[in-house]
Design a protein around this motif. Structure first.
Motif, PDB file in Angstrom:
ATOM      1  N   ALA A   1     147.996  54.375  13.386  1.00 50.54           N
ATOM      2  CA  ALA A   1     146.848  54.327  13.547  1.00 50.54           C
ATOM      3  C   ALA A   1     146.576  53.515  14.772  1.00 50.54           C
ATOM      4  O   ALA A   1     145.550  52.799  14.982  1.00 50.54           O
ATOM      5  CB  ALA A   1     145.933  53.909  12.673  1.00 50.54           C
ATOM      6  N   SER A   2     147.733  53.269  15.662  1.00 51.70           N
ATOM      7  CA  SER A   2     147.587  52.228  16.717  1.00 51.70           C
ATOM      8  C   SER A   2     147.277  53.321  18.221  1.00 51.70           C
ATOM      9  O   SER A   2     148.299  54.033  18.553  1.00 51.70           O
ATOM     10  CB  SER A   2     148.967  51.561  17.225  1.00 51.70           C
ATOM     11  N   HIS A   3     146.109  52.884  18.861  1.00 54.34           N
ATOM     12  CA  HIS A   3     145.846  53.767  19.974  1.00 54.34           C
ATOM     13  C   HIS A   3     146.885  53.523  21.060  1.00 54.34           C
ATOM     14  O   HIS A   3     146.992  53.923  21.958  1.00 54.34           O
ATOM     15  CB  HIS A   3     144.528  52.998  20.498  1.00 54.34           C
ATOM     16  N   SER A   4     146.955  51.929  21.094  1.00 59.01           N
ATOM     17  CA  SER A   4     148.109  51.804  22.233  1.00 59.01           C
ATOM     18  C   SER A   4     149.421  52.429  22.206  1.00 59.01           C
ATOM     19  O   SER A   4     149.877  52.952  23.004  1.00 59.01           O
ATOM     20  CB  SER A   4     148.338  50.135  22.476  1.00 59.01           C
ATOM     21  N   THR A   5     149.793  52.411  20.945  1.00 56.66           N
ATOM     22  CA  THR A   5     151.102  53.316  20.841  1.00 56.66           C
ATOM     23  C   THR A   5     150.837  54.898  21.175  1.00 56.66           C
ATOM     24  O   THR A   5     151.830  55.482  21.679  1.00 56.66           O
ATOM     25  CB  THR A   5     151.875  53.204  19.207  1.00 56.66           C
ATOM     26  N   ARG A   6     149.704  55.251  20.616  1.00 64.96           N
ATOM     27  CA  ARG A   6     149.385  56.897  20.983  1.00 64.96           C
ATOM     28  C   ARG A   6     149.571  57.001  22.548  1.00 64.96           C
ATOM     29  O   ARG A   6     150.102  57.962  22.901  1.00 64.96           O
ATOM     30  CB  ARG A   6     148.143  56.923  20.254  1.00 64.96           C
ATOM     31  N   LEU A   7     148.806  56.094  23.149  1.00 64.02           N
ATOM     32  CA  LEU A   7     148.772  56.201  24.624  1.00 64.02           C
ATOM     33  C   LEU A   7     150.437  56.097  25.333  1.00 64.02           C
ATOM     34  O   LEU A   7     150.822  56.882  25.909  1.00 64.02           O
ATOM     35  CB  LEU A   7     148.141  55.329  25.110  1.00 64.02           C
ATOM     36  N   ALA A   8     151.016  55.122  24.608  1.00 66.04           N
ATOM     37  CA  ALA A   8     152.642  54.960  25.287  1.00 66.04           C
ATOM     38  C   ALA A   8     153.211  56.250  24.854  1.00 66.04           C
ATOM     39  O   ALA A   8     154.145  56.694  25.635  1.00 66.04           O
ATOM     40  CB  ALA A   8     153.195  53.615  24.512  1.00 66.04           C
ATOM     41  N   ASN A   9     153.023  56.806  23.663  1.00 63.20           N
ATOM     42  CA  ASN A   9     153.602  58.106  23.286  1.00 63.20           C
ATOM     43  C   ASN A   9     153.363  59.277  24.200  1.00 63.20           C
ATOM     44  O   ASN A   9     154.242  59.948  24.523  1.00 63.20           O
ATOM     45  CB  ASN A   9     153.417  58.477  21.964  1.00 63.20           C
ATOM     46  N   ARG A  10     152.076  59.273  24.734  1.00 59.83           N
ATOM     47  CA  ARG A  10     151.606  60.157  25.662  1.00 59.83           C
ATOM     48  C   ARG A  10     152.469  60.066  26.989  1.00 59.83           C
ATOM     49  O   ARG A  10     152.707  61.139  27.648  1.00 59.83           O
ATOM     50  CB  ARG A  10     150.226  60.168  25.535  1.00 59.83           C
ATOM     51  N   LEU A  11     152.221  58.945  27.326  1.00 64.97           N
ATOM     52  CA  LEU A  11     153.249  58.715  28.692  1.00 64.97           C
ATOM     53  C   LEU A  11     154.301  59.159  28.571  1.00 64.97           C
ATOM     54  O   LEU A  11     154.926  59.719  29.735  1.00 64.97           O
ATOM     55  CB  LEU A  11     152.899  57.205  28.871  1.00 64.97           C
ATOM     56  N   VAL A  12     155.188  58.686  27.807  1.00 68.83           N
ATOM     57  CA  VAL A  12     156.551  59.114  27.418  1.00 68.83           C
ATOM     58  C   VAL A  12     156.889  60.535  27.225  1.00 68.83           C
ATOM     59  O   VAL A  12     157.622  61.121  27.960  1.00 68.83           O
ATOM     60  CB  VAL A  12     157.339  58.386  26.105  1.00 68.83           C
TER      61      VAL A  12
END
Length: 203
Positions: free
Chosen positions: A14-25
């Motif tokens: 449930a981490s938004h920053s990890t979600r965004l990092a995953n999207r970038l990758v």
């Protein structure tokens, strides 16, 4: 292309920053199918703090270190080697109490080593981690972009450029704690910023 993803949220899920990092990758891999990805989750595997024992180990010549000191330095060496091998770095960065997480600060302390990732010369400091692209995915409960309360962007810009990483793109997801509609809008905006950042780099 070698991609290094650093997740620095205290949350494992449930981490938004990890979600965004995953999207970038994900988007980077779609554009570069042969890319390799190394993910280090600092919430799942926290790095130890820079304490007195760590400093003593770092300042002890390699051949004179105890087994305990050598093991401690090896932990930092592993983070540095990952970063040196990366062509692209993706940082997932939450805001905790107006700053970066302790997890991320410990990582920064570990990778910042004189003579290895930066050096001092006649003309002052020189970063040695050159030629890398850095994407920073920022997740905030409130809205702080371009305000004095945003300490993260100036700090990260200073640290990364000091180490030689000058090509930095920031992606903002703000207002995440201001209701469901604001959260959805923030994520949608961040996804648009990701596309813009990737387009700018490929242009």
């Amino acid at each position: 292309m070698n991609i290094l993803q650093i997740n620095s949220s205290a949350r494992r899920t449930a981490s938004h920053s990890t979600r965004l990092a995953n999207r970038l990758v994900q988007r980077l891999r779609e554009a570069n199918p042969d890319a390799t990805v190394n993910v280090r989750d600092l919430g799942d595997t926290p790095h130890p703090v820079m304490d007195e024992a760590t400093l003593a180990a770092l300042f002890t010549p390699e051949g004179q270190r105890s087994l305990e000191q050598a093991a401690r330095v090896a932990l930092d060496d592993a983070l540095i080697a990952e970063l040196q091998a990366a062509d692209v770095v993706v940082l997932g960065v939450p805001m905790y109490n107006f700053g970066v997480s302790a997890q991320l600060k410990n990582w920064i302390d570990a990778i910042s080593r004189a003579g290895v990732t930066f050096r001092y010369g006649a003309n002052g400091p020189e970063g040695l981690l050159k030629g890398k692209k850095v994407y920073v995915a920022l997740a905030r409960g409130g809205k702080y972009r371009n305000t004095p309360a945003d300490t993260e962007v100036p700090y990260l810009t200073t640290v990364l450029t000091f180490l030689g990483m000058n090509d930095i793109r920031f992606v903002y997801a703000e207002g995440l704690a201001m209701g469901a509609e604001s959260e959805q809008s923030a994520i949608a905006s961040a996804y648009e910023q990701i596309e813009e950042a990737l387009a700018d780099c490929s242009a």
